[in-house]
Design an enzyme around this catalytic site. Structure first.
Site, PDB file in Angstrom:
ATOM      1  N   HIS A 127     -10.887  -8.087  -3.243  1.00 21.35           N
ATOM      2  CA  HIS A 127     -10.183  -7.434  -2.125  1.00 21.35           C
ATOM      3  C   HIS A 127     -10.865  -7.851  -0.823  1.00 21.35           C
ATOM      4  CE1 HIS A 127      -7.546  -4.260  -4.028  1.00 21.35           C
ATOM      5  NE2 HIS A 127      -8.098  -4.861  -5.071  1.00 21.35           N
ATOM      6  N   ASP A 165      -6.279   2.837  -8.377  1.00 17.56           N
ATOM      7  CA  ASP A 165      -7.616   2.859  -7.784  1.00 17.56           C
ATOM      8  C   ASP A 165      -8.296   4.186  -8.098  1.00 17.56           C
ATOM      9  OD1 ASP A 165      -9.893   2.864  -6.319  1.00 17.56           O
ATOM     10  OD2 ASP A 165      -8.952   2.388  -4.391  1.00 17.56           O
ATOM     11  N   ASN A 171      -6.923 -10.701  -2.315  1.00 19.95           N
ATOM     12  CA  ASN A 171      -6.009  -9.905  -1.481  1.00 19.95           C
ATOM     13  C   ASN A 171      -6.224 -10.170   0.005  1.00 19.95           C
ATOM     14  OD1 ASN A 171      -5.560  -8.734  -3.940  1.00 19.95           O
ATOM     15  ND2 ASN A 171      -6.008  -6.641  -3.297  1.00 19.95           N
ATOM     16  N   SER A 214       0.868  -1.184   0.000  1.00 23.72           N
ATOM     17  CA  SER A 214       0.000   0.000   0.000  1.00 23.72           C
ATOM     18  C   SER A 214       0.902   1.230   0.000  1.00 23.72           C
ATOM     19  CB  SER A 214      -0.904   0.006   1.232  1.00 23.72           C
ATOM     20  OG  SER A 214      -0.135   0.258   2.401  1.00 23.72           O
ATOM     21  N   ASP A 223      -0.650  -1.540  -4.201  1.00 24.15           N
ATOM     22  CA  ASP A 223      -2.045  -1.785  -3.824  1.00 24.15           C
ATOM     23  C   ASP A 223      -2.772  -0.440  -3.690  1.00 24.15           C
ATOM     24  OD1 ASP A 223      -4.211  -3.349  -2.978  1.00 24.15           O
ATOM     25  OD2 ASP A 223      -3.615  -3.254  -0.873  1.00 24.15           O
ATOM     26  N   ASN A 248      -4.603  -9.006   3.841  1.00 28.40           N
ATOM     27  CA  ASN A 248      -3.692  -8.196   4.638  1.00 28.40           C
ATOM     28  C   ASN A 248      -4.019  -8.328   6.127  1.00 28.40           C
ATOM     29  OD1 ASN A 248      -1.836  -6.295   5.521  1.00 28.40           O
ATOM     30  ND2 ASN A 248      -3.167  -4.563   5.095  1.00 28.40           N
ATOM     31  N   THR A 249      -5.248  -7.970   6.506  1.00 27.65           N
ATOM     32  CA  THR A 249      -5.605  -7.925   7.934  1.00 27.65           C
ATOM     33  C   THR A 249      -5.372  -9.269   8.633  1.00 27.65           C
ATOM     34  OG1 THR A 249      -7.229  -6.244   7.392  1.00 27.65           O
ATOM     35  CG2 THR A 249      -7.453  -7.279   9.547  1.00 27.65           C
TER      36      THR A 249
HETATM   37  P1  13P Z   1      -7.943  -7.367   4.108  1.00 26.32           P
HETATM   38  O1  13P Z   1      -7.109  -6.412   4.911  1.00 26.32           O
HETATM   39  O2  13P Z   1      -9.367  -7.322   4.496  1.00 26.32           O
HETATM   40  O3  13P Z   1      -7.380  -8.728   4.113  1.00 26.32           O
HETATM   41  O4  13P Z   1      -7.918  -6.820   2.604  1.00 26.32           O
HETATM   42  C1  13P Z   1      -6.692  -6.680   1.937  1.00 26.32           C
HETATM   43  C2  13P Z   1      -6.875  -5.964   0.671  1.00 26.32           C
HETATM   44  O5  13P Z   1      -7.876  -6.055  -0.006  1.00 26.32           O
HETATM   45  C3  13P Z   1      -5.761  -5.127   0.215  1.00 26.32           C
HETATM   46  O6  13P Z   1      -6.077  -4.412  -0.937  1.00 26.32           O
END
Ligand code: 13P
Length: 287
Positions: free
Chosen positions: A207, A105, A229, A49, A84, A231-232
């Site tokens: 996402h 985006d 995707n 990101s 991202d 991340n969290t």
């Molecule tokens: P999460 O953080 O919900 O896993 O989503 C990640 C994401 O879509 C990054 O663009």
């Protein structure tokens, strides 16, 4: 060597599986994800990101770190380094820094402006052999401090953007970044189906991969999603493992305070999360 994500996602779409994009935040995360991809013989996309890029001392630092690891860790699976949710300016910086893939985006712009800016980037990216992801319909939740509500993209607008020559398309189908609220209505498979019918072979991107139930992930893949995707979920597993280590007082035993020891459980937790996702997405053994 870093590769564009185009080919790996076309193969995934044709083979009915999805490639995971795992976002990176530091060296430990990057190493954990690359080693897991190699172990699973899975293609992988490292997401960065704009906030994480800044945190890691800039895009050039990220490119240097990732290229160094590909060589020193002898990574043989296809790896794309992908911006991202990039702004137009962020995309230009990553193109210059040596990323192999970018996401523009433009979902918060009126569609005409999204089309115009995406089109400009298609021309630049094609010339460099990089891949480009575009977005239609904002994805809800919080991303670098920006909070949006999960939207469903207009399939006709998706077709307009897809026809510009992008490589893969993120379309909002009620998905949200971060943890899903109790009253979440789930993914809109009618929207996804309508988008896939109009966009044909275009690999679609989901996402907000954290916390989507496995059956919904599988259905989304069956309807054309070829990139997911996450991340969290890596953040949560990293934080939980680090907290456990500290709460057990391991940082106070011997040389437990050594950062290499302190961050090890978190890195191992990320490896387990990434492996689990690769198995769910069906990308294991596809490299
Ligand atoms: P999460 O953080 O919900 O896993 O989503 C990640 C994401 O879509 C990054 O663009």
């Amino acid at each position: 060597m870093l590769v564009s994500a185009k080919e790996m996602l076309q193969k995934a779409k044709a083979g009915h599986y999805a490639v995971g994009q795992f976002n990176i935040n530091n060296l430990e995360w990057t190493k954990a994800i690359l080693l897991t991809a190699e172990e699973c013989k899975s293609p992988v996309i490292l997401g960065v990101s704009e906030g994480a890029g800044k945190y890691m001392a800039g895009y050039k630092t990220v490119v240097g770190m990732v290229n160094g690891m590909l060589e020193e860790l002898k990574i043989t699976v296809p790896v794309a380094l992908h911006l991202d949710h990039g702004s137009y300016e962020g995309c230009m910086k990553c193109i210059e820094a040596g990323f192999s893939s970018i996401m523009f985006d433009g979902s918060h712009f009126p569609i005409e402006e999204n089309v115009a800016k995406t089109k400009e980037l298609v021309a630049i990216v094609n010339e460099k052999g990089m891949s480009l992801e575009a977005e239609v319909g904002a994805i809800g939740g919080e991303e670098d401090g920006v909070v949006g509500k999960g939207e469903c993209a207009d399939p006709e607008e998706c077709k307009r953007i897809a026809d510009l020559g992008i490589d893969f398309l993120a379309a909002g189908i009620g998905n949200i970044h971060g943890k899903y609220p109790e009253n979440w209505e789930g993914l809109s498979f009618e929207t996804l189906d309508a988008i896939q019918k109009l966009t044909g072979d275009m690999p679609l991107v989901l996402h907000g991969g954290t916390g989507i139930p496995a059956d919904m992930i599988k259905k989304a893949i069956s309807l054309g999603v070829a990139k997911i995707n996450v991340n969290t979920e890596c953040q949560l597993s990293f934080a939980a493992a680090t907290r456990k280590y500290v709460e057990e007082g391991k940082d106070l035993e011997g040389k437990g305070f050594d950062p290499r020891k302190l961050l090890k459980p978190g890195a191992e937790a990320i490896m387990a999360t990434v492996k689990e996702k690769m198995e769910l997405f069906g990308s294991v053994g596809k490299a």
